[in-house]
Write a protein that holds these residues in place. Structure first.
Motif, mmCIF file in Angstrom:
data_model
loop_
_atom_site.group_PDB
_atom_site.id
_atom_site.type_symbol
_atom_site.label_atom_id
_atom_site.label_comp_id
_atom_site.label_asym_id
_atom_site.label_seq_id
_atom_site.Cartn_x
_atom_site.Cartn_y
_atom_site.Cartn_z
ATOM 1 N N THR A 45 8.592 96.210 30.370
ATOM 2 C CA THR A 45 7.670 96.104 29.235
ATOM 3 C C THR A 45 8.379 95.497 28.024
ATOM 4 O OG1 THR A 45 6.460 98.036 30.025
ATOM 5 C CG2 THR A 45 6.146 97.425 27.722
ATOM 6 N N GLU A 47 10.978 93.504 28.056
ATOM 7 C CA GLU A 47 11.212 92.083 28.337
ATOM 8 C C GLU A 47 9.961 91.271 28.072
ATOM 9 O OE1 GLU A 47 12.499 92.105 32.388
ATOM 10 O OE2 GLU A 47 14.609 92.262 31.854
ATOM 11 N N ARG A 48 8.815 91.791 28.495
ATOM 12 C CA ARG A 48 7.555 91.068 28.262
ATOM 13 C C ARG A 48 7.242 90.956 26.778
ATOM 14 N NH1 ARG A 48 4.072 93.940 33.079
ATOM 15 N NH2 ARG A 48 5.009 92.765 34.784
ATOM 16 N N MET A 49 7.524 92.018 26.029
ATOM 17 C CA MET A 49 7.291 91.976 24.588
ATOM 18 C C MET A 49 8.184 90.932 23.924
ATOM 19 S SD MET A 49 6.847 96.041 23.747
ATOM 20 C CE MET A 49 7.142 95.812 22.030
ATOM 21 N N TRP A 51 9.620 88.247 25.324
ATOM 22 C CA TRP A 51 9.194 86.896 25.694
ATOM 23 C C TRP A 51 7.886 86.519 25.001
ATOM 24 C CZ3 TRP A 51 12.384 83.502 27.201
ATOM 25 C CH2 TRP A 51 13.466 83.837 27.994
ATOM 26 N N GLY A 52 6.989 87.488 24.839
ATOM 27 C CA GLY A 52 5.737 87.220 24.130
ATOM 28 C C GLY A 52 5.984 86.870 22.670
ATOM 29 N N CYS A 53 6.879 87.611 22.037
ATOM 30 C CA CYS A 53 7.218 87.311 20.634
ATOM 31 C C CYS A 53 7.865 85.935 20.518
ATOM 32 C CB CYS A 53 8.148 88.377 20.073
ATOM 33 S SG CYS A 53 7.339 89.966 19.804
ATOM 34 N N ALA A 55 7.436 83.399 22.527
ATOM 35 C CA ALA A 55 6.404 82.384 22.764
ATOM 36 C C ALA A 55 5.532 82.220 21.520
ATOM 37 C CB ALA A 55 5.557 82.771 23.971
ATOM 38 N N GLY A 56 5.155 83.338 20.901
ATOM 39 C CA GLY A 56 4.344 83.259 19.687
ATOM 40 C C GLY A 56 5.083 82.571 18.553
ATOM 41 N N THR A 58 7.521 80.414 18.842
ATOM 42 C CA THR A 58 7.642 78.989 19.183
ATOM 43 C C THR A 58 6.342 78.259 18.881
ATOM 44 O OG1 THR A 58 9.231 79.525 20.922
ATOM 45 C CG2 THR A 58 8.167 77.366 21.047
#
Length: 70
Positions: A45, A47-49, A51-53, A55-56, A58
């Motif tokens: 979870t 790691e997903r947070m 990577w999501g941050c 991506a956002g 970027t």
């Protein structure tokens, strides 16, 4: 050093090496036994947070750059 002394030292080193390997194997077994599935879920979870941050962030930077060029 006489040859018997060298042989004694070599035997001692071999025994120490065997003990170290046994201790390492015991530690490996303990670490495997201590792994918890809930910890794996928490790590996944996080790691997903992250990577999501990323991506956002970027996407936001790309939008700012596009608006600046426009």
């Amino acid at each position: 050093m006489t040859p018997p002394d060298r042989q004694d030292l070599q035997d001692l080193l071999v025994r120490i090496d065997e003990r170290v390997k046994a201790i390492q194997e015991d530690i490996r077994e303990i670490n495997i036994a201590r792994r918890c599935s809930s910890n794996n879920v928490k790590i996944r979870t996080l790691e997903r947070m992250v990577w999501g941050c990323l991506a956002g962030l970027t996407g936001l930077c790309m939008r700012i750059a596009f608006e600046t060029i426009k």
